[in-house]
Scaffold this active site. Structure first.
Site, PDB file in Angstrom:
ATOM      1  N   GLU A 129      23.426  -1.402  61.085  1.00 27.73           N
ATOM      2  CA  GLU A 129      23.074  -0.698  59.968  1.00 27.73           C
ATOM      3  C   GLU A 129      22.102   0.580  60.067  1.00 27.73           C
ATOM      4  OE1 GLU A 129      21.371  -3.766  57.050  1.00 27.73           O
ATOM      5  OE2 GLU A 129      23.541  -4.665  57.240  1.00 27.73           O
ATOM      6  N   GLU A 278      29.282  -8.929  58.558  1.00 28.14           N
ATOM      7  CA  GLU A 278      28.505 -10.008  57.927  1.00 28.14           C
ATOM      8  C   GLU A 278      29.016 -10.180  56.450  1.00 28.14           C
ATOM      9  OE1 GLU A 278      24.500  -8.624  57.635  1.00 28.14           O
ATOM     10  OE2 GLU A 278      24.073  -8.841  59.900  1.00 28.14           O
TER      11      GLU A 278
END
Ligand SMILES: *[C@@H]1O[C@H](CO)[C@@H](O)[C@H](O)[C@H]1NC(C)=O
Ligand SMILES: *[C@@H]1O[C@H](CO)[C@@H](O)[C@H](O)[C@H]1NC(C)=O
Ligand SMILES: *[C@@H]1O[C@H](CO)[C@@H](O)[C@H](O)[C@H]1NC(C)=O
Length: 476
Positions: A129, A278
Site C-alpha cells: 500500500e 486482501e
C-alpha cells in the site's frame, strides 16, 4: 504390421492413461486445495509457531499464502507444501532497490534463491500500500515504486526465473473516484507519474493489479445508506445499475473491483488482470463500529470463496469470466495491530489456532450445510453517548505516558483534573486516565482519533461521571 499396430495401440493406451491420470490429478487438486489464499500476518505476540501455522493453512485447504516479508524460516517450512507463495519487499527497502541494481540482485539472491523452486514463490510484491502513505518521505517512495519493481524483475530474469510475477498491492484510496464504477479514476497526484508506468509494467509482464479491497469500510462509513446484504454479497434483492455503463451490480465488491477496471481502462490498459491481495470482514469491533461480528464475517468470506472458486470463473460485470486470485485477510487475529478495535479482529483463527467461524475454502459447501452462526447484535449503528475509559485489567504503571499524551492534546483537555477542579478527586491514576481518554477522544474522534491508547482504553456506553465531575462524551 501387427506389432506396429499393437505398438500404436500401446502408445494410444499410454496417452489415454496419461490423460486419465492427468485429469485425476487436476481433479484431485481441485478437491484438495483451493484457488483461495490466506494472508499470514504475524503482528501478534501470542501466535502459534510458523510450523503450526502452516499446518493450519494446509488443513484449511488454502491454495496460496501471502506473507508480508520474506521470512526465511517461513519460506523454508513452505517448501514442498504445494502452496503457492506470495512474498514482499518491505516499504523501507524500496528506495535503495530502485536506485541500485546490485541491491535488487542481492535482495533476490538472499530472499528468493535459497527457497525457490522448492518453495513455490509465485508472486513477489514490492511494498505494501505504498501509495496510501503521504509524508514527504513516503511521497518520494511513490516514484521509486515502479523503478524498484523493474529492477526486481530484471534480477529474476537474469536468474532465468520466469514464473514469479512482480506486483505491488494498492488500496482503494489510490482512486480519486469510485462511484459509480464507470466513473473510476486514479488520484491525480499519482495517475500520470505512477499509475501509467505501473500499468505499463503490469501489462508487459502479464502480472496482476493487486488490490486490497474491503466492502466493510464503505459500508461501515455509511451503514444507513448502503444495504448490508449488498456489502456482504448476499442475495440479489438489492441491485444497482451504473448509469454510465448500464452494468448491473448485485454486490459492493464487484462495484469496487470494477471501479479499478474502469480507472485502468481510462489510462489505456483495459486488460491488466486483477488479484485481490486482501479482503475480509472483521468479526469483532468497538461500539462505534457497526457490523463487525462473527455472523457477517462468516457470510462475507463464505460468499467470497464460493464466488472466487466457481468454475468457470464468474468475474465482474465489467469483466465477466475473469479469474481473480484472491487472498483472505487474515489467518489470525493480530493483537499488535494499532488503530480501532476491528483492526485486531480480522482472523479466521484465534491466536491458539481454533477457528473463529467455519469457512470451507474450496467453496463447495452451501450455506445450509454450515452450523448456525451467532445472531448479529450490532448490525444497526449504535445511537447514543460513548465514553472512552481505561480497559479492565490494565497495569496502572502503563498509564502515565498515555495520560500525559492525551492531556497535552487539544484545548483544556485535562483542565478538570487539576487540584481543586471537579474531577481531581479521587486522586487515582485510573480515574484521571479515564477522564483524559474520554476528553481527548471527544475532541478528536471526528478527526480520526481512536479510543485505543495501545489497547489500554475501551469504549463504554456507561457514563463514568460522578457527582459534579462530568466526563466528555462522543455522541453518535
Ligand atoms: C550499489 O550498492 C552496492 C552494494 O551496497 C554498492 O557497492 C555500490 O556502490 C552501489 N552502487 C551505486 C551506483 O550506488
Ligand atoms: C498490453 O498488452 C497487450 C498484450 O501483450 C498488448 O497487445 C497491448 O498493446 C498492451 N497495451 C498497452 C497500452 O501497451
Ligand atoms: C482550540 O481553540 C482555539 C480557539 O477557540 C481554536 O481556534 C482551535 O482550533 C482549538 N484547537 C483544537 C485542537 O480544538
Amino acid at each position: 504390421m501387427d506389432k506396429h499396430t499393437s505398438g500404436n495401440k500401446a502408445t494410444e493406451m499410454g496417452v489415454i492413461n496419461a490423460l486419465f491420470f492427468f485429469s485425476l490429478l487436476t481433479f484431485s487438486n481441485g478437491q484438495i486445495s483451493s484457488n483461495i489464499g490466506i494472508c499470514y500476518g504475524q503482528l501478534g505476540n501470542n501466535l502459534l509457531s510458523p510450523y503450526q501455522s502452516i499446518e493450519f493453512i494446509n488443513s484449511m485447504k488454502a491454495g496460496r499464502v501471502k506473507i508480508y516479508d520474506a521470512n526465511p524460516e517461513v519460506l523454508k517450512l513452505l517448501a514442498g507444501t504445494g502452496l503457492h507463495v506470495s512474498i514482499m519487499v518491505p516499504n523501507n527497502e524500496i528506495s535503495n532497490i530502485a536506485s541500485n541494481q546490485t541491491l535488487a540482485n542481492q535482495w533476490v539472491r538472499n530472499n528468493v534463491v535459497p527457497h525457490y523452486p522448492q518453495t513455490m514463490i509465485r508472486f513477489l510484491l514490492v511494498g505494501n500500500e505504498v501509495l496510501s502513505y503521504s509524508s514527504d518521505q513516503d511521497r518520494e517512495n511513490w516514484f521509486n515504486l515502479v523503478p524498484a519493481m523493474r529492477r526486481i524483475r530484471a534480477s529474476l530474469k537474469s536468474l532465468n526465473i520466469r514464473n514469479i510475477k512482480v506486483g505491488t498491492p494498492l488500496a482503494m484510496d489510490v482512486l480519486q473516484s469510485s462511484f459509480p464504477p464507470s466513473n473510476g479514476m486514479f488520484r491525480s497526484d499519482v495517475s500520470e507519474r505512477v499509475m501509467v508506468p505501473l500499468l505499463h509494467f503490469l501489462n508487459v509482464t502479464k502480472s496482476f493489479f493487486f488490490l486490497d479491497v474491503y466492502p466493510y469500510f464503505p459500508w461501515s462509513a455509511d451503514p444507513n445508506h448502503i444495504s448490508l446484504d449488498y456489502a456482504l454479497s448476499r442475495g440479489t434483492r438489492f441491485t444497482y445499475t451504473d448509469p454510465g455503463s448500464g452494468l448491473r451490480y448485485t454486490n459492493l465488491l464487484d462495484q469496487m473491483l470494477d471501479s479499478v477496471i474502469f480507472a485502468m481502462t481510462k489510462l489505456g490498459y483495459p486488460n491488466v488482470q486483477l488479484s485481490i491481495a486482501e479482503t475480509g470482514w472483521p468479526h469483532a469491533g468497538d461500539i462505534d463500529q457497526p457490523g463487525a461480528n462473527i455472523y457477517n464475517a462468516a457470510i462475507y468470506n463464505r460468499n467470497l470463496v464460493r464466488k472466487m472458486t466457481a468454475n468457470p470463473p464468474v468475474g465482474t460485470p465489467a469483466r465477466p469470466g475473469m479469474d481473480i486470485p484472491t487472498f483472505l485477510f487474515s489467518l489470525y487475529d493480530e493483537n499488535r495491530k494499532s488503530g480501532p478495535e476491528t483492526e485486531r479482529h480480522w482472523g479466521l483463527l484465534h491466536p491458539n489456532g481454533s477457528p473463529v467461524y467455519e469457512v470451507d475454502l474450496t467453496g463447495k459447501r452451501e450455506e445450509s450445510e454450515y452450523d448456525s452462526l451467532p445472531v448479529p447484535r450490532n448490525n444497526r449503528p449504535y445511537k447514543g453517548k460513548i465514553w472512552c475509559v481505561v480497559a479492565r485489567g490494565t497495569n496502572v504503571m502503563e498509564l502515565g505516558a498515555p495520560l500525559i499524551h492525551a492531556c497535552s492534546q487539544g484545548n483544556g483537555t485535562c483542565d478538570a483534573l487539576v487540584p481543586g477542579k471537579e474531577c481531581y478527586e479521587p486522586i487515582m491514576v485510573t480515574w484521571h486516565a479515564s477522564y483524559a481518554f474520554s476528553s481527548y477522544w471527544a475532541q478528536f474522534r471526528s478527526q480520526g482519533a481512536t479510543c485505543s491508547f495501545n489497547g489500554l482504553a475501551v469504549q463504554t456506553t456507561r457514563d463514568p461521571s460522578r457527582g459534579s465531575c462530568k466526563f466528555p462524551s462522543v455522541t453518535l
